[in-house]
Design a protein around this motif. Sequence first.
Motif, mmCIF file in Angstrom:
data_model
loop_
_atom_site.group_PDB
_atom_site.id
_atom_site.type_symbol
_atom_site.label_atom_id
_atom_site.label_comp_id
_atom_site.label_asym_id
_atom_site.label_seq_id
_atom_site.Cartn_x
_atom_site.Cartn_y
_atom_site.Cartn_z
ATOM 1 N N GLU A 24 3.139 2.642 3.050
ATOM 2 C CA GLU A 24 2.265 2.604 4.218
ATOM 3 C C GLU A 24 2.164 1.200 4.820
ATOM 4 O OE1 GLU A 24 0.790 5.419 5.433
ATOM 5 O OE2 GLU A 24 1.980 6.466 3.920
ATOM 6 N N ARG A 25 2.196 0.188 3.962
ATOM 7 C CA ARG A 25 2.072 -1.195 4.447
ATOM 8 C C ARG A 25 2.674 -2.140 3.433
ATOM 9 N NH1 ARG A 25 -1.374 -5.879 4.519
ATOM 10 N NH2 ARG A 25 -2.381 -5.132 2.619
ATOM 11 N N VAL A 38 6.897 9.043 -2.541
ATOM 12 C CA VAL A 38 6.229 7.757 -2.373
ATOM 13 C C VAL A 38 6.428 7.304 -0.932
ATOM 14 C CG1 VAL A 38 6.126 5.332 -3.051
ATOM 15 C CG2 VAL A 38 6.565 7.083 -4.778
ATOM 16 N N GLN A 95 -6.253 2.083 -7.622
ATOM 17 C CA GLN A 95 -6.300 3.358 -6.904
ATOM 18 C C GLN A 95 -7.756 3.825 -6.917
ATOM 19 O OE1 GLN A 95 -4.170 6.823 -8.598
ATOM 20 N NE2 GLN A 95 -2.986 6.837 -6.693
ATOM 21 N N GLY A 155 -2.270 9.945 -4.440
ATOM 22 C CA GLY A 155 -3.283 9.180 -3.726
ATOM 23 C C GLY A 155 -2.761 7.829 -3.296
ATOM 24 N N ARG A 156 -3.648 6.996 -2.812
ATOM 25 C CA ARG A 156 -3.273 5.675 -2.286
ATOM 26 C C ARG A 156 -3.320 4.639 -3.411
ATOM 27 N NH1 ARG A 156 -3.172 3.354 2.815
ATOM 28 N NH2 ARG A 156 -3.597 1.119 2.946
ATOM 29 N N LEU A 157 -2.206 3.947 -3.598
ATOM 30 C CA LEU A 157 -2.098 2.901 -4.610
ATOM 31 C C LEU A 157 -1.953 1.564 -3.914
ATOM 32 C CD1 LEU A 157 -1.725 2.056 -7.641
ATOM 33 C CD2 LEU A 157 0.754 2.289 -7.234
ATOM 34 N N GLU A 158 -2.808 0.605 -4.273
ATOM 35 C CA GLU A 158 -2.744 -0.740 -3.694
ATOM 36 C C GLU A 158 -2.214 -1.720 -4.734
ATOM 37 O OE1 GLU A 158 -6.593 -1.717 -2.168
ATOM 38 O OE2 GLU A 158 -6.473 -0.251 -0.522
ATOM 39 N N ASP A 205 0.864 -1.180 0.000
ATOM 40 C CA ASP A 205 0.000 0.000 0.000
ATOM 41 C C ASP A 205 0.898 1.226 0.000
ATOM 42 O OD1 ASP A 205 -2.184 -1.662 0.112
ATOM 43 O OD2 ASP A 205 -2.483 -1.439 2.270
ATOM 44 N N LEU A 206 0.805 2.031 -1.044
ATOM 45 C CA LEU A 206 1.671 3.187 -1.215
ATOM 46 C C LEU A 206 0.856 4.470 -1.189
ATOM 47 C CD1 LEU A 206 3.783 1.874 -4.241
ATOM 48 C CD2 LEU A 206 4.297 1.607 -1.814
ATOM 49 N N GLU A 207 1.431 5.511 -0.629
ATOM 50 C CA GLU A 207 0.828 6.841 -0.688
ATOM 51 C C GLU A 207 1.680 7.686 -1.627
ATOM 52 O OE1 GLU A 207 -2.085 9.474 -0.215
ATOM 53 O OE2 GLU A 207 -2.062 7.518 0.805
ATOM 54 N N LEU A 208 1.082 8.100 -2.748
ATOM 55 C CA LEU A 208 1.801 8.877 -3.751
ATOM 56 C C LEU A 208 1.491 10.357 -3.557
ATOM 57 C CD1 LEU A 208 1.102 6.661 -6.918
ATOM 58 C CD2 LEU A 208 2.783 6.326 -5.082
#
Length: 289
Positions: free
Chosen positions: A241-242, A238, A40, A66-69, A10-13
């Motif tokens: 987050e997890r 980048v 996303q 935003g959040r990329l899974e 889980d990334l926060e861009l």
Amino acid sequence: MQRVVTAELDLELGASVDLIFQITAAQGVPLAGEQLTFTQGDRTYTPTEIVDQSGSRLHRLLGEAGRLEVRYEATVEGHAAASRTSDLEAITYLRPSRYCQSDEVFQQARRQFKGLSGHELIAAVTDFVSTSTTYTPGLSQGTDSAVTTLMTGQGVCRDYAHVVIALLRAMDMPARYAACFAPGLRPMDFHAVAEAYLDGAWYVIDATRLAHRRSLVRIATGRDAADCAFLSYHGGYVGLERMRVDAWVVPDAADLDGLAPVGDSAGEDARVEASDPSLDDFTSLVQLA
């Protein structure tokens, strides 16, 4: 032997950013099934796949803020056939690289392993790195090299691999870095090992002795960790987050032979046996296939 491997990121861009992932099984690994997704919100990205000269599969995309899974799952069926190594490739893996400064450890290697070659050299280097380095999660820096690890005597799997590679190259044996999924690894994560080139074949070296080498699944191959990062990016912020990585063995009928079934315990026993590092004879030569 069937193995299941998974990875979740889980990334926060912070902005539009160029993302490059190496989290899938390498080209040539026999897959019974595979799924890789980048989502996303309601949007699904389709990455560009790039395969390098070693068979590592890179997946590249331009992500927005935003959040990329990221989700990956694959079932590996059996083992890959060993690939042929060119003279140029072998020469490349004799040269010093960013994290494996074989030129800087040349004198130590020549003094410590004088007169050794072949299997004896591999065994001696593996034993030295295993016994002289303490596995210390959280203390190793991403910029640590083989020289750093030799000085501090501590590190994680990438550091063990870098020291092994640098020492072998200093002794004129081609050596390379491999990122893997490792069933049975504790703590579970992406794993790193070294490979040594001997008599026309590559043999895997895990000086951490934390994984059973026969259960490993190759992700990427390169000169050192710089070539095999699970994520690299350019052009923006980048945040990771997890991250969750897992890998396990699914025993087949041959694995169950000789085990007394008690409910599902026979399958569990076979699964543990196939991925238990304490059952790996680390003095033997094993190919990562």
